[in-house]
Design a protein around this motif. Structure first.
Motif, PDB file in Angstrom:
ATOM      1  N   ALA A  27       0.842  -1.205   0.000  1.00  0.00           N
ATOM      2  CA  ALA A  27       0.000   0.000   0.000  1.00  0.00           C
ATOM      3  C   ALA A  27       0.875   1.253   0.000  1.00  0.00           C
ATOM      4  N   PHE A  28       1.976   1.204   0.743  1.00  0.00           N
ATOM      5  CA  PHE A  28       2.864   2.367   0.809  1.00  0.00           C
ATOM      6  C   PHE A  28       3.444   2.716  -0.558  1.00  0.00           C
ATOM      7  N   LEU A  32       3.192   6.435  -2.243  1.00  0.00           N
ATOM      8  CA  LEU A  32       4.333   7.182  -2.748  1.00  0.00           C
ATOM      9  C   LEU A  32       4.128   7.573  -4.214  1.00  0.00           C
ATOM     10  N   LYS A  33       3.662   6.632  -5.016  1.00  0.00           N
ATOM     11  CA  LYS A  33       3.454   6.910  -6.445  1.00  0.00           C
ATOM     12  C   LYS A  33       2.382   7.968  -6.649  1.00  0.00           C
ATOM     13  N   LYS A 254     -10.420   1.298  -0.308  1.00  0.00           N
ATOM     14  CA  LYS A 254      -9.323   1.901   0.438  1.00  0.00           C
ATOM     15  C   LYS A 254      -8.593   2.894  -0.455  1.00  0.00           C
ATOM     16  N   GLY A 255      -7.977   3.902   0.184  1.00  0.00           N
ATOM     17  CA  GLY A 255      -7.259   4.875  -0.615  1.00  0.00           C
ATOM     18  C   GLY A 255      -6.845   6.094   0.173  1.00  0.00           C
ATOM     19  N   VAL A 256      -6.547   7.172  -0.528  1.00  0.00           N
ATOM     20  CA  VAL A 256      -6.128   8.435   0.078  1.00  0.00           C
ATOM     21  C   VAL A 256      -6.868   9.576  -0.610  1.00  0.00           C
ATOM     22  N   ASP A 269     -11.459  13.677  -5.676  1.00  0.00           N
ATOM     23  CA  ASP A 269     -10.223  13.858  -4.921  1.00  0.00           C
ATOM     24  C   ASP A 269      -9.673  12.533  -4.398  1.00  0.00           C
ATOM     25  N   PHE A 270     -10.480  11.488  -4.396  1.00  0.00           N
ATOM     26  CA  PHE A 270     -10.070  10.214  -3.815  1.00  0.00           C
ATOM     27  C   PHE A 270      -9.249   9.398  -4.806  1.00  0.00           C
ATOM     28  N   ARG A 271      -8.141   8.788  -4.308  1.00  0.00           N
ATOM     29  CA  ARG A 271      -7.304   7.925  -5.131  1.00  0.00           C
ATOM     30  C   ARG A 271      -7.290   6.532  -4.504  1.00  0.00           C
ATOM     31  N   GLU A 272      -7.719   5.550  -5.259  1.00  0.00           N
ATOM     32  CA  GLU A 272      -7.868   4.194  -4.728  1.00  0.00           C
ATOM     33  C   GLU A 272      -6.521   3.498  -4.545  1.00  0.00           C
ATOM     34  N   ILE A 273      -6.444   2.693  -3.485  1.00  0.00           N
ATOM     35  CA  ILE A 273      -5.297   1.823  -3.235  1.00  0.00           C
ATOM     36  C   ILE A 273      -5.772   0.372  -3.352  1.00  0.00           C
ATOM     37  N   LEU A 274      -5.110  -0.395  -4.173  1.00  0.00           N
ATOM     38  CA  LEU A 274      -5.491  -1.785  -4.399  1.00  0.00           C
ATOM     39  C   LEU A 274      -4.702  -2.715  -3.481  1.00  0.00           C
TER      40      LEU A 274
END
Length: 393
Positions: A27-28, A32-33, A254-256, A269-274
């Motif tokens: 996830a990290f 970072l990307k 999940k995301g940031v 504004d939301f960016r998903e994390i897989l």
């Protein structure tokens, strides 16, 4: 100012004995990307950085490498606060020299009254605190002793803290708060704390959005899903990893969040994390679980599984190693449960202890032994004990 909002990393967390470090590292790399692609001006980590007050060496090594990569290798400023899972004093170590590299971390209440100033924004970093912390702080500030004693809950304490922050506002700048609490739309709304305790000890009871309405934007940690966000400008980023079955059942990804203080908040504004390894929740009969037509449709031997077997008659499977048979088919089974008539009767007649706060659990145990409820003095002692345990100091 453009910021990446993340929270609740809980580095060092395990899932029923299975380490989540590899998931957290995966996830990290995505965080970072995203930060690089968006060219953000800083990264916000809104509490519960570690999973416990005294983290293991693997957790410490992992987090150190993450922060090094963000702050030193890629020169992203970091704006972080401690959460209720963090050891505030331990996490505070090295704070002064970290600031020389634009690594800002607040873990004590008094640090929150020194906003970080940028050209167009004031950032207030408010760590998790409890009413006792507020009483100690305001007593040191010379507050009248009776007024100090009147600070009995986190709502009253928060009102004082915010009022003092507002006095520091620069009217020519945007005002952003980074903090770690349960915040609902209103006093009448109840929110699911997901993987957090339902205990009210230590200030975990819900605050309301109205208390924060003088800030332009509030970045929250503590609730592990963005779906709990009380408004467009008071948001939870949620945790970057699924930590339990309850979270796996929630549909919100999940995301940031990417927050631009010069723009109005937007769903985009939301960016998903897989996930690297997803957590799949199944609730089926034994026959269905063993049916090739069913399990061929599942990501067997790829993801993790939490399985509940419906209508399971144990007497018919006395010589069956149920977990081993399921793991032969599905791979890693991190949780195995049974849903049968006997359990349903038990659950209908007993309270689910997981829904009780720590002090309620102690109170019910005390009643079962003595036949009496805890006195006010005893409840205060219990409350103070759990506060110390929360701090982990």
């Amino acid at each position: 100012m453009k910021l990446l909002h993340t929270a609740d990393w809980h580095i060092g967390r395990t899932l029923n004995g299975y380490s989540l470090l590899d998931e957290q590292k995966y996830a990290f790399t995505q965080i970072l990307k995203i930060a690089q692609d968006e060219q953000v001006d800083g990264i916000v980590v809104a509490g519960d950085i570690y999973d416990r007050a005294i983290p293991g060496t693997d957790a410490i090594t992992t987090l150190n490498e993450m922060f090094k990569e963000l702050n030193i290798d890629h020169r992203f400023p970091i704006y972080a606060v401690s959460g209720n899972h963090d050891g505030a004093k331990r996490l505070n170590y090295g704070r002064d020299w970290m600031e020389f590299n634009n690594f800002h971390i607040n873990t004590l209440l008094e640090e929150a009254f020194h906003p970080i100033e940028t050209d167009d924004t004031q950032l207030f970093l408010l760590p998790f605190f409890d009413p006792m912390d507020a009483r100690v702080y305001y007593q040191k500030q010379g507050m009248d002793e009776e007024d100090v004693k009147a600070i009995k809950n986190i709502g009253e304490a928060m009102n004082l803290v915010i009022a003092d922050m507002v006095k520091l506002f620069d009217n020519d700048k945007k005002h952003v708060l980074i903090t770690h609490f349960a915040v609902s739309k209103s006093a009448d709304d109840k929110i699911d704390l997901t993987s957090e305790t339902t205990s009210k000890v230590g200030g975990l009871e819900t605050l309301t959005a109205k208390q924060f309405d003088q800030f332009d934007y509030v970045m929250l940690g503590h609730i592990h899903t963005k779906a709990a966000s009380p408004s467009d400008n008071i948001r939870y980023s949620g945790s970057p990893v699924k930590f339990n079955v309850k979270e796996a059942k929630i549909k919100a990804n999940k995301g940031v969040y990417i927050v631009d203080t010069n723009k109005k908040p937007d769903k985009a504004d939301f960016r998903e994390i897989l996930p690297q390894t997803d957590l799949i929740v199944l609730k089926e009969t034994w026959e269905t679980l063993l049916d090739p037509e069913f399990y061929s449709q599942q990501p067997v031997r790829k993801d993790w599984f939490a399985i509940t077997i419906k209508d399971f008659d144990r007497t018919k499977h006395v010589h069956t190693n149920v977990r081993a048979q399921l793991q032969d088919i599905y791979g890693t089974v991190v949780e195995l449960d049974y849903d049968n008539i006997e359990r349903e009767v038990t659950e209908n007649n007993l309270e689910n202890i997981n829904q009780l706060s720590n002090e309620e659990t102690v109170d019910k145990f005390f009643q079962s032994i003595t036949g009496n409820q805890l006195s006010t003095e005893q409840k205060t002692i219990v409350d103070d004990i759990f506060l110390e345990l929360e701090r982990g100091e």
